[in-house]
Design an enzyme around this catalytic site. Structure first.
Site, mmCIF file in Angstrom:
data_model
loop_
_atom_site.group_PDB
_atom_site.id
_atom_site.type_symbol
_atom_site.label_atom_id
_atom_site.label_comp_id
_atom_site.label_asym_id
_atom_site.label_seq_id
_atom_site.Cartn_x
_atom_site.Cartn_y
_atom_site.Cartn_z
ATOM 1 C CB CYS A 123 62.212 40.801 -64.321
ATOM 2 S SG CYS A 123 62.225 40.732 -62.501
ATOM 3 C CB SER A 143 63.684 43.259 -58.421
ATOM 4 O OG SER A 143 64.050 41.952 -58.808
ATOM 5 C CG ASP A 186 66.426 39.767 -61.345
ATOM 6 O OD1 ASP A 186 66.635 38.744 -60.666
ATOM 7 O OD2 ASP A 186 66.282 40.896 -60.844
ATOM 8 C CD1 TRP A 243 59.721 34.457 -58.202
ATOM 9 C CD2 TRP A 243 60.775 36.288 -58.943
ATOM 10 N NE1 TRP A 243 58.758 35.385 -58.523
ATOM 11 C CE2 TRP A 243 59.382 36.520 -58.980
ATOM 12 C CE3 TRP A 243 61.635 37.296 -59.366
ATOM 13 C CZ2 TRP A 243 58.828 37.715 -59.433
ATOM 14 C CZ3 TRP A 243 61.090 38.489 -59.809
ATOM 15 C CH2 TRP A 243 59.700 38.690 -59.842
#
Length: 682
Positions: free
Chosen positions: A634, A464, A679, A681
């Site tokens: 995020c 990012s 966003d 992971w």
């Protein structure tokens, strides 16, 4: 004298029959027009040209594909090569493409012939014509990317499938999906393809397979294949040969360096030969920019971990980015591991070779840029760090001279529950890479070229972007935790990209250069800056929000009516890993940040995380949600993002006077409207 006055005067004078047909003025004007035309068409580079328009003008042709010879389409290629199975892949990290290749080899074992296809390079309008091939089948290996999106190479296919009204009656198909259960839109691309093909009349020959990368996607794929191929044989009326033989997809050519033009040898370029020496835009996944690193500084103040703040220089590159985008970094493998593999298999790493596809109808002539050296292949092109998959383990069996070693590898690659468990524990959980496997199976001496064929491609790593182009138009910033730990097998494991980047510290005029490109994201601030936003990002999940805050600061400085900007972030210990502390506290003092809430999980008697702070402030959180506010999350998908999601639902339930189901539906509505974005992971 004014030329325009002269021209006007001439127009009123009687014509002189002896005057020349072209006056000096006419000659001057004509020359000027011709000169301007030459400049306009051949030398001008208008800065207003959009990136996509410039891309059309300056396309960098990749060297790895055979697209020029495939103008007739994939159906003619299938007929020409006697193929009855088309295998399409939608791949972001290379795994779906790898699985497609394995299915192609499996087809050969069952007496069938398949063609692996990138949908981005195919005219999918030809898909209905598959039924014209005898005993045909279309297989789709589809990964899901981001918030339920198709991968970059499957975007056009997704749009085609969504909008088309083709009749696929009689077309037999099967779909295997690659996803991650920690994400809300788990395997949505595969589910969409499977459902849509059936709606258009396709005949499903085997149930949709769903691979979960959060657990063991290799086991999911192997398990799906166990039932898939017998079903295919029965459906197509094909008898399995039953032979478990090894098929090579590529043939080896070793080059004589005394004859070979070394200017044609790849030294790490992604696609275009000498692209790192002769850089030219546009920069993308096949043509990354070799960016100088301007800054590489430590963000942690202590402790046993390291977090880097890195700034890539993109001055005069025509690279454009927006807040929320990702930057891709092409890493380089650890040279000590490369050397150790070369020594273990007894190969001269500087040998120049090519792997040439035996399948003339394949869209790839080579598995990676060739010709190149084994050293370059292991350093730049092959993933030698991740645990090898079961098909690689299986292929190594024939290279063992000791029966005990053969039996051991067979037990690891055995598709039985016992074999899957043993593979999971000994290979995956212990993080054994290919070198570790070879070191512990001493009689195994594989051919180096076969290893190069079996190993998956080394993929770019995405980060990012931690900056805003409004504040930093000529640089891209990231922050990244250096990955380094000891595995269950007592081996030191290092992150490929972060280990590669951590020592690239600029010193004076000397700067390190790293291949990068920008990947667009849907993680965007609201169009109206007056809308309030709540940013939730602990640890390095803070990265995109640094860019968001810089963006809001820019608008505030320029007199815009900027809505509230509220940040929830968290770290382990304030004295050690509170990254960007000075910047955040300065923004709070300046009023750019309306609220700053920081959780420190290891500083108190009990662990405190961002979701706890959200619950403590649930009335203000609900107020933001009720006033057209946008929520952004995020970070870690497996724990943090899920906990935050559950907390937001609880806040909507408690403060909005809703039932649990109503609150869940309300939050889903926020997501559908783009007011709750993640966003994350795993």
């Amino acid at each position: 004298m004014d030329p325009e006055t002269n021209a006007a005067d001439d127009a009123t004078m009687p014509k002189d029959s002896s005057a020349p047909l072209i006056s000096t003025l006419d000659f001057f004007l004509l020359s000027a027009l011709i000169g301007f035309g030459v400049y306009w068409f051949f030398f001008r580079r208008d800065n207003s040209i959009k990136d996509d328009e410039f891309r059309k003008l300056s396309v960098v042709q990749p060297t790895l594909t055979r697209t020029d010879s495939f103008m007739d389409g994939f159906i003619s290629r299938m007929k020409k090569g006697g193929r009855n199975i088309a295998i399409f892949y939608g791949s972001q990290t290379g795994t779906a493409e790898e699985f497609a290749g394995r299915l192609m080899k499996d087809a050969q074992r069952y007496g069938m012939k398949a063609l692996v296809l990138d949908p981005e390079e195919c005219s999918m309008d030809q898909l209905p014509e598959v039924i014209n091939i005898e005993k045909s089948l279309a297989i789709f290996c589809m990964a899901t990317y981001g918030e339920g999106d198709p991968t970059d190479n499957a975007q056009d296919f997704y749009e085609w499938l969504e909008n088309c009204d083709e009749d696929l009656k009689g077309m037999k198909f099967a779909v295997f999906g690659l996803g991650n259960r920690t994400y809300e839109h788990y395997n949505s691309m595969a589910k969409f393809v499977d459902k849509r093909l059936e709606e258009l009349g396709g005949e499903r020959v085997y149930p949709l397979g769903l691979g979960d990368d959060d657990a063991n996607i290799e086991e999911d794929f192997v398990t799906w294949k166990e039932g898939f191929w017998p079903a295919v044989c029965q459906n197509l009326g094909v008898e399995s040969s039953g032979e478990d033989v090894s098929f090579r997809a590529y043939t080896l050519t070793v080059h004589d360096t005394d004859v070979l033009n070394m200017e044609t040898v790849y030294t790490g370029e992604v696609a275009r030969i000498k692209s790192y020496k002769n850089q030219r835009p546009p920069y993308d996944s096949k043509n990354p920019y070799l960016s100088p690193i301007n800054v590489n500084r430590e963000l942690h103040n202590g402790g046993d971990r390291s977090c880097m703040h890195i700034e890539f220089d993109i001055t005069d590159t025509r690279i454009r980015y927006e807040t929320g985008d990702h930057v891709a970094v092409y890493p380089v493998n650890d040279t000590t591991i490369v050397e150790a593999i070369g020594k273990r298999v007894g190969i001269d790493l500087d040998t120049i070779f090519s792997l040439n596809n035996l399948d003339e109808e394949s869209n790839k002539k080579h598995p990676f840029p060739c010709p190149t050296s084994y050293r370059t292949a292991l350093t730049h092109y092959l993933d030698i760090i991740h645990p090898p998959r079961t098909n690689v383990i299986h292929e190594l069996i024939d290279y063992c001279s000791d029966e005990k070693d053969k039996d051991f590898l067979k037990s690891l690659s055995d598709p039985t529950p016992e074999g899957k468990k043993k593979y999971q524990e000994w290979v995956v959980d212990s993080r054994r890479n290919i070198l570790a496997v070879l070191e512990e199976v001493p009689s195994c001496m594989p051919a180096m070229d076969h290893l190069c064929e079996l190993m998956p491609r080394l993929q770019a790593r995405y980060y990012s972007i931690a900056s805003s182009p409004k504040a930093h138009p000529t640089s891209i910033h990231i922050c990244a935790i250096v990955v380094e730990y000891t595995s269950k097998a007592n081996r030191l494991i290092k992150g490929v990209a972060t280990s590669y980047l951590k020592d690239k510290i600029p010193a004076g005029e000397m700067k390190h250069h790293v291949p990068v490109y920008v990947r667009k994201s849907q993680f965007r601030l609201p169009f109206k800056v007056s809308h309030p936003v709540m940013l939730i990002g602990p640890g390095t999940g803070l990265a995109p929000f640094i860019g968001f805050i810089q963006d809001r600061a820019y608008h505030k400085k320029n007199g815009k009516d900027v809505g509230d900007t509220i940040l929830y972030t968290g770290f382990r210990k304030k004295a050690e890993d509170y990254i960007y502390q000075k910047e955040l506290e300065a923004w709070k003092e300046e009023g750019v940040l309306s609220e700053l809430h920081v959780a420190f999980s290891r500083d108190g008697p009990k662990k405190v995380y961002v979701q706890h702070l959200l619950m403590e402030n649930k009335e203000s959180v609900w107020k933001l949600i009720s006033s057209q506010g946008h929520i952004y999350v995020c970070g870690d998908a497996r724990h943090m993002a899920r906990d935050v999601h559950d907390t937001i639902i609880a806040i909507v339930r408690d403060c909005g006077g809703k039932t649990e189901q109503q609150a869940s539906d309300f939050v889903r509505g926020l997501q559908n409207k783009g007011r709750y974005s993640a966003d994350v992971w795993s």
